[in-house]
Enzyme design. Structure first.
Site, short mmCIF file in Angstrom:
data_model
loop_
_atom_site.label_atom_id
_atom_site.label_comp_id
_atom_site.label_asym_id
_atom_site.label_seq_id
_atom_site.Cartn_x
_atom_site.Cartn_y
_atom_site.Cartn_z
N CYS A 114 -3.02 1.84 12.67
CA CYS A 114 -1.93 2.35 11.85
C CYS A 114 -2.44 3.29 10.76
O CYS A 114 -2.86 4.40 11.06
CB CYS A 114 -1.11 1.18 11.28
SG CYS A 114 0.53 1.67 10.69
N HIS A 213 -0.03 -1.99 16.14
CA HIS A 213 -0.78 -3.12 15.59
C HIS A 213 -1.22 -4.05 16.71
O HIS A 213 -0.53 -5.03 17.02
CB HIS A 213 0.07 -3.86 14.55
CG HIS A 213 0.16 -3.15 13.25
ND1 HIS A 213 -0.64 -3.47 12.17
CD2 HIS A 213 0.94 -2.11 12.86
CE1 HIS A 213 -0.35 -2.65 11.16
NE2 HIS A 213 0.59 -1.83 11.55
N GLU A 215 -3.39 -6.29 16.70
CA GLU A 215 -3.71 -7.65 16.24
C GLU A 215 -2.50 -8.57 16.30
O GLU A 215 -2.65 -9.80 16.22
CB GLU A 215 -4.27 -7.61 14.82
CG GLU A 215 -3.26 -7.44 13.70
CD GLU A 215 -2.73 -6.03 13.52
OE1 GLU A 215 -1.92 -5.82 12.59
OE2 GLU A 215 -3.13 -5.13 14.29
#
Length: 239
Positions: A114, A213, A215
């Protein structure tokens, strides 16, 4: 072979926990959890303002994640702030740019997430579109508050990103800015509205950046790829 050490850059913000309300260096747990789930050891890298600190830190790492966060200071790419650009942190920008200098010199594997992607483009001499809804006419990349937008992306055949995540995927996004120019990088994925969602440096080094993202996803192929590259980097360095 021991697990590779992956550095994660952090926020520096006013925060509250327990009885405390004070400046803190912090990062959502999902980042460290994803690194650990893919076989790495996560360490946090708060902003430092010391000569040589970035080189010293990178010398102790096997991989680096440039994490999400506030907007990059528009002055870094020669622009005036858009009305919606806010919250930039000069000390974090300076620290992370120094880390990218050191990582590039060392050939360290790097993944940008990001804001991390945006800063990596600026580091290369590129520029940002400061408010993507002005270009695409919708808010789907960042619907507001703490909610992630869901974005369909198509990867570019033959890229490392495509090899790690496949031809198409739906990703979790939270960005109102995006990369406009990216010298030295190749486009690796785009959203259906044309927004650049991933880029990578050509060649053998793992140097990848995405607007989404990874994660937050059950499939952490990008982080797994970083950890594998970090393990190889560590083995080559220690040979």
């Amino acid at each position: 072979m021991s697990a590779p050490v992956i550095g994660l850059t952090t926020y520096r913000e006013q925060a509250r926990w327990g009885v405390w309300d004070q400046p803190a260096d912090l990062l959502p747990t999902a980042y460290a959890a994803a690194v650990e789930a893919t076989g790495g050891l996560a360490v946090l890298l708060p902003p430092l303002d010391q000569v040589g600190a970035a080189d010293a830190v990178v010398g102790r790492l096997d991989g680096l994640v440039m994490t999400g966060g506030a907007d990059v200071d528009p002055a870094r790419y020669g622009a005036e702030p858009h009305a919606r650009t806010a919250g930039w942190r000069p000390e974090r920008d300076a620290w992370e740019l120094a880390l990218l200098d050191a990582a590039g010199a060392a050939g360290l594997p790097v993944l940008g997430v990001c804001r991390g992607m945006q800063l990596m483009a600026v580091h290369a001499g590129g520029a940002l579109d400061q408010h993507t809804p002005d270009l695409v006419g919708h808010e789907e990349h960042s619907p507001g508050g703490d909610a992630f937008g869901r974005t369909a992306v198509r990867t570019v055949p033959g890229t490392l990103v495509a090899g790690l995540v496949g031809e198409r995927l739906d990703v979790a996004c939270h960005h109102h800015q995006s990369v406009a120019t990216h010298p030295g990088w190749v486009a690796a994925a785009r959203a259906e509205d044309g927004t650049l969602e991933a880029m990578e440096v050509p060649g053998d080094r793992f140097c990848v950046a995405v607007q989404w993202h990874p994660e937050t996803a059950a499939d952490v192929g990008l982080l797994a790829g970083l950890v594998r590259a970090a393990a190889s980097y560590a083995a080559g360095r220690d040979a």
